[in-house]
Design a protein around this motif. Structure first.
Motif, PDB file in Angstrom:
ATOM      1  N   PHE A   1      37.828  46.186  35.805  1.00 30.33           N
ATOM      2  CA  PHE A   1      39.165  46.686  36.125  1.00 30.33           C
ATOM      3  C   PHE A   1      40.145  45.580  35.771  1.00 30.33           C
ATOM      4  O   PHE A   1      40.032  44.458  36.278  1.00 30.33           O
ATOM      5  CB  PHE A   1      39.291  47.035  37.622  1.00 30.33           C
ATOM      6  N   ASP A   2      41.111  45.886  34.882  1.00 30.82           N
ATOM      7  CA  ASP A   2      42.054  44.848  34.464  1.00 30.82           C
ATOM      8  C   ASP A   2      42.833  44.313  35.654  1.00 30.82           C
ATOM      9  O   ASP A   2      43.116  45.025  36.627  1.00 30.82           O
ATOM     10  CB  ASP A   2      43.031  45.410  33.429  1.00 30.82           C
ATOM     11  N   GLY A   3      43.188  43.020  35.525  1.00 26.58           N
ATOM     12  CA  GLY A   3      43.931  42.371  36.592  1.00 26.58           C
ATOM     13  C   GLY A   3      44.249  40.940  36.209  1.00 26.58           C
ATOM     14  O   GLY A   3      44.341  40.602  35.032  1.00 26.58           O
ATOM     15  N   VAL A   4      44.377  40.101  37.232  1.00 26.25           N
ATOM     16  CA  VAL A   4      44.739  38.698  37.050  1.00 26.25           C
ATOM     17  C   VAL A   4      43.572  37.821  37.515  1.00 26.25           C
ATOM     18  O   VAL A   4      42.944  38.076  38.546  1.00 26.25           O
ATOM     19  CB  VAL A   4      46.005  38.344  37.850  1.00 26.25           C
ATOM     20  N   VAL A   5      43.291  36.780  36.715  1.00 25.68           N
ATOM     21  CA  VAL A   5      42.205  35.855  37.050  1.00 25.68           C
ATOM     22  C   VAL A   5      42.644  34.974  38.215  1.00 25.68           C
ATOM     23  O   VAL A   5      43.661  34.286  38.139  1.00 25.68           O
ATOM     24  CB  VAL A   5      41.835  34.988  35.831  1.00 25.68           C
TER      25      VAL A   5
ATOM     26  N   GLU B   1      41.696  39.755  40.527  1.00 23.93           N
ATOM     27  CA  GLU B   1      42.446  40.659  41.422  1.00 23.93           C
ATOM     28  C   GLU B   1      42.857  41.877  40.618  1.00 23.93           C
ATOM     29  O   GLU B   1      43.567  41.776  39.620  1.00 23.93           O
ATOM     30  CB  GLU B   1      43.683  39.964  41.985  1.00 23.93           C
ATOM     31  N   SER B   2      42.386  43.057  41.037  1.00 25.97           N
ATOM     32  CA  SER B   2      42.638  44.296  40.308  1.00 25.97           C
ATOM     33  C   SER B   2      44.108  44.671  40.342  1.00 25.97           C
ATOM     34  O   SER B   2      44.766  44.563  41.388  1.00 25.97           O
ATOM     35  CB  SER B   2      41.802  45.425  40.905  1.00 25.97           C
ATOM     36  N   ASN B   3      44.635  45.139  39.227  1.00 21.85           N
ATOM     37  CA  ASN B   3      46.023  45.592  39.162  1.00 21.85           C
ATOM     38  C   ASN B   3      46.237  46.850  39.990  1.00 21.85           C
ATOM     39  O   ASN B   3      47.333  47.074  40.533  1.00 21.85           O
ATOM     40  CB  ASN B   3      46.421  45.875  37.710  1.00 21.85           C
TER      41      ASN B   3
ATOM     42  N   SER C   1      40.375  41.776  45.213  1.00 23.41           N
ATOM     43  CA  SER C   1      39.613  40.895  44.326  1.00 23.41           C
ATOM     44  C   SER C   1      38.162  41.336  44.226  1.00 23.41           C
ATOM     45  O   SER C   1      37.602  41.853  45.202  1.00 23.41           O
ATOM     46  CB  SER C   1      39.675  39.447  44.833  1.00 23.41           C
ATOM     47  N   TYR C   2      37.582  41.147  43.045  1.00 20.06           N
ATOM     48  CA  TYR C   2      36.156  41.365  42.853  1.00 20.06           C
ATOM     49  C   TYR C   2      35.628  40.250  41.937  1.00 20.06           C
ATOM     50  O   TYR C   2      36.391  39.517  41.313  1.00 20.06           O
ATOM     51  CB  TYR C   2      35.887  42.758  42.269  1.00 20.06           C
TER      52      TYR C   2
END
Length: 410
Positions: A190-194, A215-217, A222-223
């Motif tokens: 799932f796209d997000g921020v590192v 952290e998922s958008n 967080s995963y």
């Protein structure tokens, strides 16, 4: 001029001097430096005693080389049936040839072929009207003497002619790759921020090791991205705070499963079989690794080549994945009764030869050659098994013989 260069030059002069002395020592005991022997009308050697004479010639026009004899008394030709002749040839290290003669036309004809090299000590016995005659002379060619200390100083080494296992190989070219299941590129589910990076480049990880926290958008939760295989972190093109944006975040390479992809054209492809051994060579290294043919493609590429997949023993792999390599593929292996090293071969007149060593003397052996594979060449004739022959720097022997003027004297 450096001291090492000066010493090298001095050593060369000493070796050359010793080598020159060794040649002189041999020449002093042979007819190579003596007056040219008298020739007869058939270009043979004239042997005279009192008023009796014979001409002994090697005849080879249209027939295998053979001895022929013409006899005269007081310059008059004698009927061949009135003369008896026998010849013994003593060869270097190869025993003796006993030759008998029978009348034919106006000459006596020897009963055996005179095999090369025509280098021997000749003993002649003749009888005419109850009187016996004897002669002995040296007829050397392709022979020289080099003392052991000089030979060692010049790097002249020998081996023994014997049976060998010959291995034929085809040279193919290609690259080292990672096995299909040995290299994985991981991206965010799932796209997000590192938010965190838990590994570093070059680190060894196990399957399931935590790699990156994201952290998922969508959920803002967080995963953790985890390793799917065990291996080495080969690429990590991401920093904390960056957006994943569907790109590769980490690559893992299992170095225990490399392979080579080689290219073979049709004429070579049909000689390649599964499990053929492969020696991999890289330009920067003499040997890059060893492997075996794993797969031969049934399809041809646009350039009419076929892909040959080679599995590699990772324990001896010395170059990284992606390197260009040459793969020497074994396509045949067989034992031959007699073989010599390819580097030992030299040319002598119209023959390919090696130089046999007997004591401190060296002499040509004319070879009939068969198959070639790697460093070995099969010998079909001209050399006896067990013969000691020059393997290294045989060109020195050739130059020595040419310098001494050892001719083909019939």
């Amino acid at each position: 001029m450096s001291i090492s260069v000066k010493l090298s030059l001095i050593a060369s002069v000493i070796v050359a001097t010793l080598m020159g002395l060794s040649i002189i020592a041999l020449a002093s005991g042979t007819e190579a430096q003596e007056v040219e022997p008298e020739k007869g009308p058939h270009r043979g050697r004239m042997l005279r005693q009192d008023d009796f004479a014979i001409e002994l010639a090697i005849f080879e026009a249209g027939v295998p080389p053979e001895f022929r004899v013409w006899a005269t008394q007081d310059g008059k030709i004698l009927p061949p049936e009135s003369v008896e002749v026998s010849v013994t040839l003593s060869r270097l290290g190869d025993g003796e040839d006993q030759i008998k003669f029978r009348p034919q036309e106006d000459f006596l004809r020897g009963d055996m072929e005179i095999v090369e090299p025509h280098s021997f000590m000749v003993s002649v016995n003749a009888s005419y009207v109850n009187k016996s005659y004897k002669w002995q002379y040296d007829n050397f060619e392709g022979r020289t003497r080099i003392h052991a200390d000089v030979a060692n100083a010049m790097g002249i080494f020998t081996g023994t002619a014997s049976s060998q296992v010959l291995t034929e190989r085809l040279s193919l070219f290609g690259r080292l790759l990672a096995d299909t299941n040995a290299l994985v590129h991981l991206s965010a589910r799932f796209d997000g921020v590192v938010k965190g990076i838990h590994v570093s480049l070059g680190q060894q990880v196990k399957a399931g090791t935590a790699l990156i926290s994201i952290e998922s958008n969508e959920s803002l939760k967080s995963y953790v991205l985890r390793a799917e295989i065990a291996g080495e972190i080969a690429a990590l093109p991401i920093n904390i705070g960056e957006a994943t944006d569907g790109r590769t975040l980490v690559s893992i390479l299992d170095r225990s499963r490399p392979l080579a992809l080689l290219k073979a054209f049709p004429e070579d492809r049909r000689r390649i079989a599964l499990n053929n051994s492969v020696l991999l060579v890289n330009e920067a290294l003499e040997t890059a690794g060893k492997g075996a043919v794993q797969w031969v493609s049934p399809l041809l590429n646009g350039d009419q080549s076929a892909d040959i997949r080679v599995s590699i023993d990772a324990d001896n792999l010395e170059v990284p994945v992606g390197s260009f390599v040459r793969g020497d593929v074994e396509v045949a292996r067989y034992e031959v009764p007699l073989a010599v090293k390819r580097k030992a071969l030299q040319s002598f007149r119209d023959f390919t030869v090696v130089y046999a060593k007997v004591g401190d003397q060296y002499e040509v052996r004319m070879l009939e050659l068969g198959r070639e594979a790697g460093e070995w060449v099969e010998v079909l004739g001209g050399l006896e098994p067990g013969t000691e022959y020059v393997t290294d720097n045989s060109y020195i022997i050739k130059a020595d013989i040419e310098k001494s003027g050892a001719s083909h004297d019939h």
